[in-house]
Design a protein around this motif. Structure first.
Motif, PDB file in Angstrom:
ATOM      1  N   GLU A 247      -8.973  -1.139   3.271  1.00 34.48           N
ATOM      2  CA  GLU A 247      -8.193  -0.087   3.910  1.00 34.48           C
ATOM      3  C   GLU A 247      -9.031   0.575   4.993  1.00 34.48           C
TER       4      GLU A 247
ATOM      5  N   THR B  65      -1.386  -2.363  -5.637  1.00 34.31           N
ATOM      6  CA  THR B  65      -1.135  -2.873  -4.288  1.00 34.31           C
ATOM      7  C   THR B  65      -1.169  -4.397  -4.275  1.00 34.31           C
TER       8      THR B  65
ATOM      9  N   HIS C 243       2.760   6.065  -7.413  1.00 35.40           N
ATOM     10  CA  HIS C 243       1.697   6.699  -8.197  1.00 35.40           C
ATOM     11  C   HIS C 243       0.904   7.682  -7.336  1.00 35.40           C
ATOM     12  N   PRO C 244       1.533   8.742  -6.877  1.00 38.75           N
ATOM     13  CA  PRO C 244       0.809   9.730  -6.048  1.00 38.75           C
ATOM     14  C   PRO C 244      -0.305  10.430  -6.827  1.00 38.75           C
TER      15      PRO C 244
ATOM     16  N   LYS D 184       0.834  -1.204   0.000  1.00 40.37           N
ATOM     17  CA  LYS D 184       0.000   0.000   0.000  1.00 40.37           C
ATOM     18  C   LYS D 184       0.870   1.255   0.000  1.00 40.37           C
TER      19      LYS D 184
ATOM     20  N   LEU E 289      -4.838   1.915  -7.880  1.00 44.14           N
ATOM     21  CA  LEU E 289      -3.952   1.648  -6.743  1.00 44.14           C
ATOM     22  C   LEU E 289      -4.253   0.297  -6.106  1.00 44.14           C
ATOM     23  N   THR E 290      -5.519  -0.110  -6.140  1.00 43.82           N
ATOM     24  CA  THR E 290      -5.880  -1.417  -5.590  1.00 43.82           C
ATOM     25  C   THR E 290      -5.166  -2.526  -6.338  1.00 43.82           C
TER      26      THR E 290
ATOM     27  N   ARG F  30       1.412   3.997  -3.345  1.00 37.98           N
ATOM     28  CA  ARG F  30       1.146   5.436  -3.260  1.00 37.98           C
ATOM     29  C   ARG F  30       2.391   6.277  -3.530  1.00 37.98           C
ATOM     30  N   LYS F  31       3.538   5.751  -3.194  1.00 34.87           N
ATOM     31  CA  LYS F  31       4.772   6.466  -3.502  1.00 34.87           C
ATOM     32  C   LYS F  31       5.050   6.464  -4.999  1.00 34.87           C
TER      33      LYS F  31
ATOM     34  N   ARG G   6      -8.287   6.098  -8.769  1.00 32.98           N
ATOM     35  CA  ARG G   6      -7.850   5.519  -7.497  1.00 32.98           C
ATOM     36  C   ARG G   6      -7.947   3.990  -7.470  1.00 32.98           C
TER      37      ARG G   6
ATOM     38  N   VAL H 157      -3.854   9.007  -6.088  1.00 33.19           N
ATOM     39  CA  VAL H 157      -4.421   9.053  -4.740  1.00 33.19           C
ATOM     40  C   VAL H 157      -5.619   9.994  -4.668  1.00 33.19           C
TER      41      VAL H 157
END
Length: 199
Positions: free
Chosen positions: A131, A50, A33-34, A26, A46-47, A30-31, A43, A37
Motif C-alpha cells: 500500500e 484484502t 472492518h473499520p 482494499k 486487513l491484509t 476497510r468498509k 491491522r 484500521v
C-alpha cells in the motif's frame, strides 16, 4: 535484454486486473472492518481480508492465457503454462518474503540465473503488493535462490509493474553491479536502449 522483454510482454495482461481487484478489495476490507484500521495490533488482519477478496474477484476475471491455481490458506498464484507468479505482501523493508523452510516454496524460489545464451522454458516470479499513499503498488521480482529472514534477498529481475499494460513499452532496463536487472520508467524524450549503472 531480450529475455526480460519477453517476460514483461507475457505479464502485460495482468496489469489492469491485479491493480483493479486489489484496489477494490482494499476499499471493501476497510468498509467491512473499520475497527481494524486504527488498531495497530489487528491491522494485519486487513491484509488477509484484502487478499481473500482480491482472489475471489480475480477468479472471475478474464486473464487471457493466465489462470489462478489453487493454494493453501487462500494464497494467490497465477500461471500461463510457462510462467508462474505468486502474489505476496511485500515486507515492511520493501523486500520479498523469504521462502522459509518449506521445500515447495524453496524450489519455487530457485530459478536458474538468466544469461544471453540461456532462456529457461519456465520462470517462477513473485508479485509483491504494497500500500502506498496514492493507492497500491506491485513489484515483480524473479528469485534465484533462497535466503533467511533479514538477509539480502536473491533476485535477478526487479521492476514496478505499471497499472496499465501500455506503459510496459516505456520501461528501460538497467543492470547493477550485482547483475540485478531493474526496470524503470523511461524519462520523457529519452530514447530506447540499454544502460548500465556503475558505482
Amino acid at each position: 535484454m531480450a529475455h526480460e522483454k519477453r517476460l514483461l510482454d507475457s505479464i502485460g495482461p495482468l496489469c489492469e486486473p491485479l491493480y483493479d481487484v486489489f484496489t477494490n478489495a482494499k476499499i471493501a476490507a476497510r468498509k467491512r472492518h473499520p475497527e481494524f484500521v486504527a488498531d495497530l495490533e489487528l491491522r494485519p488482519v486487513l491484509t488477509h481480508v484484502t487478499r481473500g477478496l482480491a482472489l475471489y474477484d480475480l477468479r472471475g476475471r478474464d486473464l487471457g492465457t493466465w489462470k489462478t491455481t489453487p493454494q493453501k490458506n487462500a494464497g494467490i498464484a497465477l500461471s500461463d503454462g510457462s510462467l508462474s507468479i505468486r502474489v505476496l505482501h511485500q515486507l515492511p523493508d520493501a523486500s520479498p518474503p523469504p521462502p522459509g523452510r518449506n521445500r515447495v516454496r524453496r524450489h519455487f524460489y530457485s530459478n536458474p540465473t538468466l544469461n544471453d545464451d540461456f532462456f529457461p522454458p519456465g520462470h517462477n516470479l513473485l508479485a509483491l503488493w504494497s500500500e502506498t499513499r496514492s493507492g497500491l503498488s506491485f513489484r515483480i521480482v524473479r528469485p534465484v535462490g533462497t535466503w533467511a529472514y533479514g538477509a539480502r534477498h536473491k533476485v535477478d529481475l526487479d521492476f514496478v509493474l505499471p497499472a496499465h499494460a501500455a506503459d510496459l513499452d516505456s520501461l528501460v532496463y538497467e543492470t547493477t553491479d550485482e547483475d540485478l536487472v531493474i526496470v524503470i520508467p523511461r524519462e520523457e524524450g529519452e530514447g530506447g536502449g540499454e544502460r548500465g549503472i556503475t558505482g
